[in-house]
Write an enzyme that holds these catalytic residues in place. Structure first.
Site, PDB file in Angstrom:
ATOM      1  N   ASP A  25      -2.002  -4.996  -8.918  1.00 16.87           N
ATOM      2  CA  ASP A  25      -2.503  -3.898  -8.100  1.00 16.87           C
ATOM      3  C   ASP A  25      -1.309  -3.315  -7.333  1.00 16.87           C
ATOM      4  OD1 ASP A  25      -4.059  -2.005  -6.876  1.00 16.87           O
ATOM      5  OD2 ASP A  25      -5.639  -3.376  -6.274  1.00 16.87           O
TER       6      ASP A  25
HETATM    7  C1  NOJ Z   1      -5.233   0.092  -5.179  1.00 18.38           C
HETATM    8  C2  NOJ Z   1      -6.619  -0.242  -5.651  1.00 18.38           C
HETATM    9  O1  NOJ Z   1      -6.986  -1.530  -5.211  1.00 18.38           O
HETATM   10  C3  NOJ Z   1      -6.774  -0.169  -7.144  1.00 18.38           C
HETATM   11  O2  NOJ Z   1      -8.114  -0.387  -7.481  1.00 18.38           O
HETATM   12  C4  NOJ Z   1      -6.293   1.148  -7.640  1.00 18.38           C
HETATM   13  O3  NOJ Z   1      -6.513   1.259  -9.022  1.00 18.38           O
HETATM   14  C5  NOJ Z   1      -4.823   1.270  -7.298  1.00 18.38           C
HETATM   15  N1  NOJ Z   1      -4.668   1.240  -5.856  1.00 18.38           N
HETATM   16  C6  NOJ Z   1      -4.185   2.540  -7.844  1.00 18.38           C
HETATM   17  O4  NOJ Z   1      -4.621   3.634  -7.134  1.00 18.38           O
END
Ligand code: NOJ
Length: 743
Positions: free
Chosen positions: A268
């Site tokens: 993530d």
């Molecule tokens: C953080 C989020 O937790 C995740 O779900 C998302 O896909 C990413 N950012 C990218 O934006």
């Protein structure tokens, strides 16, 4: 100028051979560059990222959807990097792209995998037309805490429902072929257990015992994998002391080893860097090594891989074979998507669906996402032809942006039709519509608009009261400790009630709210979640009776925050709650001596039932269930058990019922939930008709991850219930026999 990485001869080979050919030409730095995913949302991304792209330090780019900019970035990679490996563009396409569908939680209320698949298909085609070929969805985190803002993005509390719908989303995004027009790669997230963050606070640690992880949190990931999901994303969470992004047991052990995933795992956002913040790694070098060795292939936004993996390989701390494997997964995905063969494919082949078609599906999805929770005295549907004056009141009645909900970066608010404008068109000229928002937004505490709102209510035959939460109050990092309606909405409801007209409440929100104190002021209650662009027409259809509601809750609604977590598939405990084993706080005598005899698992102030149970939702039809007919009292492993039940629509409207089947494994090597959803069917039933609905269960449906971690069913007694919600009372019982010695 890029070297020719793929000659005609190599192009005629299969993907594996072509990947190996590219890999063999790459330096360590270029391999690590493929593992680097960077953000392009800030100004002048092609200027800012140019040097890194030319140097082969970028493999994928997030958050750029402007065609000219995508083309510039891709040109840099293709023409100005040594090997010319194209970039992969990604975006959070969560519940639509330009056309916004209901929140995932709202789509889950449809219990309609076909619809969810089609919505994802439209979103994929719209995204692909801009050059985005990878979405970070579906989020299949089981969510049992409505304080958690990301419950909006989830498919609810139940492993089976989330499995079916998560798989449907994967199929919708990816289509038959990843390389086909309009297909994008899915990314199943967040592996794993993110939804269990303590106190419903985003990013907080989780404490998930292995049994719970395997039987509650992992099944939807397994189902998404079976549906062909190309990629997975790690969670921000810390699971019992080991952050998910450095969790070798979960990624290499369970996901790759046990489940057989051989696709790409991305971290993530900066979650590799955050291994240091968690207190799990000392420095970025260690974070890069731990994440890579745990099974993460691509680094979203920390740059630890690109900065440190080459040196770690040279020092012998990470094997080159591992780096190759990671880069191989990225290249294989790019080939599978057709990005290497035709980097601009979806851009030049176009193919975004016509907005009218997309909106018509968004309309259908919104109708099916609405859940009718109360309809006292059959106040709904309202016959619009009989109405002379109708009031539309409330801070969410006319908010084209808010009704789209969280996770909407590319949604077109101008495509939204609000409840106010949809009711106005449905009503036509024959009646007068009185609009007064009462409050300017959901958190407004000022009562200055109440007088106008009360006057509108008094002047009308009925009131449509649109309450809820603004979009920004749910979603990532937007958790709430108090999940009642914010601002002065309770006071507004009381004021409107005092006008003495039927009150039809429509609640637009990103989570289940605690409605105990406000619900008595409503005659009817429609839960609309954030229904997307076409929420207004869907709401007008249900209120006017043009559509018969069929949505069912994908999550239990608590009476209060204190009841959380409350979910239907709880464990029984040694002292389960029963009506005669609970006592209300007001009935406890002052000065009463300590006693627990005859008591059970409940709260003195809120009992043990939720406000609305999982699976619940009313219809304008009336569905009566007969008895369960069961084909055998006992089955052997592999043998089917047939269950049938007669359902009658005794109402005067054609309707759709979501028929739900629950089981209970009475005794097992691990305690099992009091009820578990195992199957459901959408049944269309014309008024006055009956239908026999049939289900087939085998021991495969009774399987779970057992105490010794093996997966399978255990012999013994089972209960089964079939009905319209998780409190269904049509019951039968059967036995699963042990496998015979002969096999
Ligand atoms: C953080 C989020 O937790 C995740 O779900 C998302 O896909 C990413 N950012 C990218 O934006």
């Amino acid at each position: 100028m890029a070297d020719a990485i793929l000659t005609d001869e190599i192009n005629s080979m299969d993907i594996d051979a072509r990947v190996e050919s590219i890999l063999s030409q790459m330096t360590l730095e270029e391999k690590a560059g493929q593992l680097n995913s960077v953000d392009a949302s800030s100004p002048d991304p092609s200027g800012r990222l140019a040097d890194d792209i030319r140097a082969g330090r970028v493999g994928a780019v997030l958050n750029q959807v402007e065609l000219p900019e995508i083309c510039k970035l891709q040109y840099l990679a293709l023409e100005e990097s040594r090997l010319g490996v194209p970039l992969l563009f990604s975006r959070d396409v969560i519940h639509g792209f330009n056309t916004v569908f209901p929140l995932p939680l709202g789509q889950a209320a449809s219990w309609n995998p076909g619809l969810v698949r089609e919505a994802a298909r439209i979103a994929a085609a719209e995204a692909a037309a801009t050059g985005v070929r990878w979405t970070f969805a579906p989020m299949v985190d089981i969510s049992r805490d409505p304080r958690w803002g990301r419950i909006a993005e989830s498919l609810g509390e139940d492993p089976h429902l989330a499995s079916v719908l998560g798989a449907a989303m994967v199929e919708g995004f990816q289509g038959e072929e990843l390389s086909a027009p309009g297909s994008i790669a899915a990314c199943v997230k967040h592996f794993a257990g993110y939804g269990a963050s303590e106190g419903g606070r985003d990013y907080a640690a989780t404490s998930i015992p292995d049994n719970e992880m395997r039987n509650v949190y992992l099944p939807p990931f397994k189902a998404a994998l079976k549906a062909g999901a190309a990629t997975f994303m790690t969670s921000f969470g810390d699971i019992d002391g080991v952050p998910a992004t450095g969790n070798d047991y979960l990624i290499n052990g369970v996901l790759r080893g046990e489940m057989g995933f051989d696709g790409l795992m991305i971290s993530d956002w900066d979650s590799i860097g955050q291994l240091i913040v968690h207190g799990f790694c000392e420095n970025p070098e260690e974070a890069a090594r731990i994440a890579a060795q745990a099974g993460v292939d691509m680094d979203m936004m920390s740059s630890a891989f690109v900065d440190h993996l080459p040196a770690l390989v040279r020092q012998g701390l990470v094997s080159e074979a591992l780096l190759d494997e990671m880069a191989r997964r990225v290249l294989t995905l790019k080939f599978a998507l057709g990005v290497i063969d035709d980097p601009y494919a979806d851009i030049h082949r176009g193919g975004a669906p016509a907005p009218a078609d997309a909106l018509s599906l968004a309309h259908k999805a919104a109708v099916e996402s609405l859940v009718l929770l109360k309809n006292e005295g059959g106040v709904l549907p309202l016959d619009f032809s009989e109405i002379d004056n109708l009031a539309v009141i409330g801070p969410l009645a006319d908010q084209p942006v808010e009704q789209m909900g969280t996770w909407v970066f590319d949604g077109r608010a101008e495509r939204s039709i609000t409840p106010l404008s949809a009711v106005r068109s449905a009503l036509g000229d024959q009646a007068q519509l009185h609009f007064a928002p009462g409050l300017t937004h959901s958190r407004d505490n000022s009562q200055t608009g109440f007088a106008d709102a009360a006057a509108a209510a008094r002047a009308s035959d009925a009131v449509i009261l649109c309450l809820g939460e603004e979009a920004i109050l749910s979603g990532e990092a937007h958790c709430r400790a108090d999940i009642t309606l914010p601002g002065a909405q309770l006071d507004l409801a009381k004021t409107i009630r005092a006008a003495g007209k039927p009150v039809i409440a429509v609640i637009l929100a990103g989570r289940p709210l605690a409605l105990t104190h406000i619900e008595p002021y409503f005659d009817a209650l429609i839960y609309a979640w954030h229904p997307g662009n076409m929420g207004g027409p869907a709401i007008a259809d249900v209120i006017s009776g043009a559509a018969n509601p069929s949505g069912k809750l994908p999550v239990s609604f608590p009476k209060s925050v204190g009841q959380i977590p409350i979910h239907y598939n709880r464990k029984n405990s040694g002292r389960p709650a029963e009506p005669d084993k609970v006592i209300a706080i007001e009935d406890v005598p002052v000065g009463a001596p300590q006693t627990s005899l005859g008591m059970s698992s409940f709260h003195l102030d809120d009992g043990y039932e939720p406000f609305y149970p999982f699976g619940f939702g009313l219809s304008y039809s009336k569905f009566a269930y007969g008895h369960i007919q069961i084909s055998a009292q006992s089955i052997a492993p592999g043998e089917p058990l047939e269950l049938a039940i007669d359902i009658t629509n005794s109402g005067d409207r054609d309707g759709v019922e979501i028929v739900q089947l629950y089981i209970r494994d009475r005794a097992a090597s691990l305690t099992r939930p009091v009820r578990e959803l195992k199957a459901f069917q959408r049944v269309e039933l014309p008024a006055g008709e009956s239908r026999t609905v049939r289900f087939v269960l085998t021991d495969a449906d009774l399987a779970f991850s057992r105490r010794d971690k093996s997966f399978g069913a255990e012999p013994g007694g089972f209960d089964v219930w079939i009905g319209g919600d998780s409190q269904a009372d049509a019951h039968a019982a059967f036995e699963l026999c042990a496998r015979s010695a002969a096999g």
